[in-house]
Design an enzyme around this catalytic site. Structure first.
Site, short mmCIF file in Angstrom:
data_model
loop_
_atom_site.label_atom_id
_atom_site.label_comp_id
_atom_site.label_asym_id
_atom_site.label_seq_id
_atom_site.Cartn_x
_atom_site.Cartn_y
_atom_site.Cartn_z
N LEU B 64 26.88 58.40 53.48
CA LEU B 64 27.62 59.46 52.79
C LEU B 64 26.59 60.50 52.34
O LEU B 64 26.03 60.41 51.25
CB LEU B 64 28.39 58.91 51.59
N ALA B 65 26.34 61.48 53.23
CA ALA B 65 25.35 62.51 52.90
C ALA B 65 25.97 63.50 51.94
O ALA B 65 27.07 64.00 52.17
CB ALA B 65 24.89 63.22 54.18
N HIS B 66 25.28 63.76 50.82
CA HIS B 66 25.82 64.70 49.85
C HIS B 66 24.71 65.14 48.90
O HIS B 66 23.68 64.48 48.79
CB HIS B 66 26.97 64.08 49.06
N ALA B 67 24.94 66.24 48.22
CA ALA B 67 24.05 66.69 47.15
C ALA B 67 24.94 67.13 45.99
O ALA B 67 26.16 66.98 46.04
CB ALA B 67 23.14 67.82 47.63
#
Lengths: 90, 148
Positions: B64-67
């Site tokens: 789950l790629a996120h910033a």
């Protein structure tokens, strides 16, 4: 009782842990407040928590705490969450 | 509340990525393609992993790629990238990764509703394998239960 979920951003992964922890607590008929937070705020947010749910990567950064630090491997596996929360809380 | 938009422009099937940075960049490019984020959002997502480790690999085979919300985010949005060859993120339990979910969140106050919808999809333990095997964007939208 207070449970804190910790990730890097305080949104996203820790939010998924919070949502699924609340689902499991309802099934176990346990009352708790679950708060999602990022690792930079853990000392404040978790100072009165009984349990911290997180990933292996954050265990060292969480450091010493009165809370039980529980590492979750699969955030979507509610059976894993159920077993680990049950052994910590019951 | 339902998932953020997942248009076909934010879905990439069978992509080739040399390493986890390239895979996360593809997820960021897909968010840029759909108008949810600026191209610089990829760099923010990579920085989160460089800073904190591969914790974004939250389930076997899924990152789950996120910033954080920030100036690189233009709207709530999702992207899905499936890889022809899985890549390793260096996660202790959940490598290798074949599905990258890119997540852009505009304001933190709405994030819980969004991730609750994500959890609804992936608490079904077949969803990750189904996504990895999808051959069309329409397949992905059906698995994610979003309108085409």
């Amino acid at each position: 009782m207070k449970i804190v979920t910790i990730c890097g951003a305080g949104i996203g992964s820790s939010g998924i842990l919070k949502v699924n922890a609340e689902r499991v607590l309802r099934k176990l008929d346990l009352e708790a407040t679950v708060v999602a937070a990022d690792i930079s705020t853990v000392k404040d947010v978790a100072s009165d928590a009984q349990v911290i749910l997180t990933s292996q990567e954050f265990v060292d950064a969480i450091g010493s705490t009165f809370a039980d630090v529980i590492v979750i491997q699969n955030y979507f596996d509610t059976e894993e969450l159920t077993a680990k929360l049950r052994s910590a809380l019951e | 509340m339902s998932l953020p938009p997942l248009p076909a422009s934010a879905i990439v099937i069978g992509a080739h990525a040399a390493d986890w940075r390239a895979a996360v960049t593809l997820a960021g490019d897909a968010l840029a393609a759909s108008g949810a984020a600026k191209p610089e959002y990829s760099r923010e997502m990579i920085r989160m992993i460089e800073e904190h480790g591969p914790y974004v690999v939250i389930a076997p085979g899924l990152a789950l790629a996120h910033a954080r919300p920030g100036p690189e985010v233009l709207a709530d949005g999702l992207s899905v990238v499936t890889l022809a060859e899985p890549v390793s993120f260096g996660h202790p339990y959940n490598d290798p990764v074949s599905v990258i979910l890119g997540l852009a969140i505009l304001t933190a106050d709405r994030h819980l509703a969004v991730v609750a919808a994500v959890a609804n999809i992936f608490n079904d333990s077949t969803a990750i394998a189904d996504l990895a095997a999808a051959t069309t964007a329409a397949d992905v939208q059906r698995i994610m239960q979003v309108p085409a």
